[in-house]
Write a protein that holds these residues in place. Structure first.
Motif, PDB file in Angstrom:
ATOM      1  N   UNK A   1       0.853  -1.174   0.000  1.00 27.73           N
ATOM      2  CA  UNK A   1       0.000   0.000   0.000  1.00 27.73           C
ATOM      3  C   UNK A   1       0.895   1.232   0.000  1.00 27.73           C
ATOM      4  N   UNK A   2       0.270   2.417   0.071  1.00 25.57           N
ATOM      5  CA  UNK A   2       1.050   3.649  -0.003  1.00 25.57           C
ATOM      6  C   UNK A   2       1.242   4.299   1.364  1.00 25.57           C
ATOM      7  N   UNK A   3       0.958   3.565   2.432  1.00 25.86           N
ATOM      8  CA  UNK A   3       1.137   4.090   3.786  1.00 25.86           C
ATOM      9  C   UNK A   3       2.613   4.037   4.155  1.00 25.86           C
ATOM     10  N   UNK A   4       3.147   5.170   4.590  1.00 24.76           N
ATOM     11  CA  UNK A   4       4.563   5.244   4.950  1.00 24.76           C
ATOM     12  C   UNK A   4       4.759   4.720   6.377  1.00 24.76           C
ATOM     13  N   UNK A   5       5.765   3.871   6.556  1.00 23.71           N
ATOM     14  CA  UNK A   5       6.129   3.391   7.878  1.00 23.71           C
ATOM     15  C   UNK A   5       7.414   4.080   8.333  1.00 23.71           C
ATOM     16  N   UNK A   6       7.338   4.775   9.464  1.00 22.59           N
ATOM     17  CA  UNK A   6       8.525   5.361  10.075  1.00 22.59           C
ATOM     18  C   UNK A   6       9.199   4.306  10.937  1.00 22.59           C
TER      19      UNK A   6
ATOM     20  N   UNK B   1       3.519   9.997   8.235  1.00 24.49           N
ATOM     21  CA  UNK B   1       3.683   8.555   8.450  1.00 24.49           C
ATOM     22  C   UNK B   1       2.376   7.966   8.967  1.00 24.49           C
ATOM     23  N   UNK B   2       2.030   6.789   8.476  1.00 23.07           N
ATOM     24  CA  UNK B   2       0.821   6.121   8.930  1.00 23.07           C
ATOM     25  C   UNK B   2       1.083   5.000   9.902  1.00 23.07           C
ATOM     26  N   UNK B   3       2.348   4.563   9.963  1.00 27.92           N
ATOM     27  CA  UNK B   3       2.722   3.484  10.875  1.00 27.92           C
ATOM     28  C   UNK B   3       4.071   3.824  11.496  1.00 27.92           C
ATOM     29  N   UNK B   4       4.329   3.260  12.676  1.00 31.31           N
ATOM     30  CA  UNK B   4       5.545   3.581  13.416  1.00 31.31           C
ATOM     31  C   UNK B   4       6.113   2.332  14.071  1.00 31.31           C
ATOM     32  N   UNK B   5       7.392   2.067  13.794  1.00 35.85           N
ATOM     33  CA  UNK B   5       8.132   1.089  14.589  1.00 35.85           C
ATOM     34  C   UNK B   5       8.875   1.867  15.653  1.00 35.85           C
ATOM     35  N   UNK B   6       8.506   1.623  16.907  1.00 35.25           N
ATOM     36  CA  UNK B   6       8.988   2.409  18.034  1.00 35.25           C
ATOM     37  C   UNK B   6       9.962   1.602  18.871  1.00 35.25           C
ATOM     38  N   UNK B   7      11.144   2.166  19.044  1.00 34.51           N
ATOM     39  CA  UNK B   7      12.121   1.589  19.961  1.00 34.51           C
ATOM     40  C   UNK B   7      13.017   2.720  20.426  1.00 34.51           C
ATOM     41  N   UNK B   8      13.642   2.529  21.569  1.00 40.36           N
ATOM     42  CA  UNK B   8      14.605   3.496  22.076  1.00 40.36           C
ATOM     43  C   UNK B   8      15.848   2.739  22.506  1.00 40.36           C
TER      44      UNK B   8
END
Length: 271
Positions: free
Chosen positions: A2-7, A56-63
Motif C-alpha cells: 500500500x502507499x502508507x509510509x512506515x517510520x 507517516x501512517x505506521x511507526x516502529x517504536x524503539x529506544x
C-alpha cells in the motif's frame, strides 16, 4: 503493498535495520530514521520529531538502552494521526523491574493508537554483532545467570514478527512474546558457537565472576550491582519457555541457535 509510509526508528541498528529492509522487500514505503540518516531523528532533540513523523501512517517504536520513550513523542504521534505503532520491548521486564520498558508499554497502550507490543527474548546476534562479540572472540563470556535456560531468538525472526504486526490490523491490541524454538543455557549456546567456529568459548555464570570481569573493565561498582540484582530476578523466573509466536505469525519455524551460529561462523563474524 500500500502507499502508507512506515517510520522506522533506530533504522541503522540491528533491529530497525532489519525491519526497514524487510518492509522494502515487500515493496512498502519506508522512512528510515536515526541520528545519521537522511530523515534525522534524535530522542534528545525534539525538533527532529515532527519532520520524522509527519505523513507517516505506521511507526516502529524503539529506544536505545538507557533512553526513555518520551511521552511527548507518543502524544505527537497521536496528534499527527499515525495510525499504528509497534513497540519493541523485552521479556521478563516485570521481574527485572525495568521501569523504562514498562513505562514505554504503558504509554503505547494509553496512546489511542492501534498498538502491538513485541517482547523479545535475548537476540542470537548479541553474540556476533552485539555486546557479547568481544567476549566470544576472547574465548570467555560472563553472564550471571548460571545454568538458567533462555530462548535465544534470531533478529530476522523478530523483524518478521514486527513487520507482520505493522501491516496487519488483526494484531492490534496484542502483546507477543517472541522466542527461539528451544531453551538453552548460556553455556550450551557458547558450546554451539565453539562447535561452529572451532574456537573454545568458556562460560562463567556466577555473580562473583561477573562482578570481577565488569570491574576490570572500569565500570562503577554501583552500576554493576544493579545489573546483578536484575539478573538475579531474571534467574528466579527459571527457564524460559519457547513460544510458537514466530511460527504462528509467519507460517514458518523459528530459526534455531545452531542454525544461527553456523551461518554467522560461515560469514566470518568471529574472525
Amino acid at each position: 503493498m500500500d502507499d502508507v509510509v512506515t517510520l522506522v526508528l533506530g533504522a541503522t541498528g540491528s533491529v530497525g535495520g532489519r525491519v526497514a529492509a524487510r518492509l522494502r522487500d515487500l515493496g512498502e514505503p519506508v522512512r528510515a530514521a536515526s541520528r545519521h540518516t537522511a530523515t534525522r531523528f534524535d530522542w534528545a532533540d525534539d525538533t527532529s520529531w515532527e519532520p520524522a513523523l509527519g505523513g507517516a501512517g505506521r511507526l516502529f517504536l524503539m529506544a536505545p538502552d538507557g533512553v526513555d520513550v518520551d511521552p511527548a513523542f507518543v502524544r505527537l504521534a497521536a496528534d499527527l494521526k499515525v495510525g499504528r505503532v509497534v513497540l519493541l520491548s523485552s521479556r521478563g521486564i516485570e521481574a527485572m523491574h525495568d521501569e523504562r520498558l514498562l513505562g514505554a508499554e504503558r504509554l503505547v497502550r494509553e496512546s489511542g493508537l492501534d498498538w502491538t507490543i513485541v517482547r523479545s527474548d535475548w537476540f542470537d546476534q548479541n553474540f556476533d554483532e552485539g555486546p557479547f562479540r568481544d567476549a566470544v572472540l576472547a574465548g570467555e563470556l560472563s553472564v550471571p545467570l548460571a545454568d538458567c535456560r533462555q530462548t535465544f531468538v534470531d533478529l530476522g525472526d523478530v523483524a518478521e514478527v514486527v513487520v507482520r504486526a505493522l501491516l496487519d490490523a488483526d494484531h492490534t491490541g496484542h502483546t507477543y512474546e517472541v522466542t527461539g524454538p528451544q531453551a538453552l543455557s548460556f553455556d550450551e549456546a557458547c558450546a554451539l558457537i565453539a562447535a561452529a567456529t572451532g574456537r573454545p568459548v568458556t562460560f562463567h555464570g556466577s555473580p562473583e565472576h561477573y562482578r570481577r570481569s565488569q570491574t576490570a573493565l572500569g565500570r562503577p561498582a554501583e552500576e554493576v550491582d544493579v545489573e546483578i540484582e536484575a539478573f538475579a530476578a531474571l534467574r528466579e523466573l527459571g527457564d524460559s519457555e519457547p513460544r510458537d509466536t514466530v511460527a504462528r505469525l509467519t507460517g514458518r519455524p523459528a530459526r534455531t541457535f545452531e542454525q544461527y551460529a553456523a551461518a554467522a561462523a560461515a560469514a566470518g563474524r568471529w574472525r
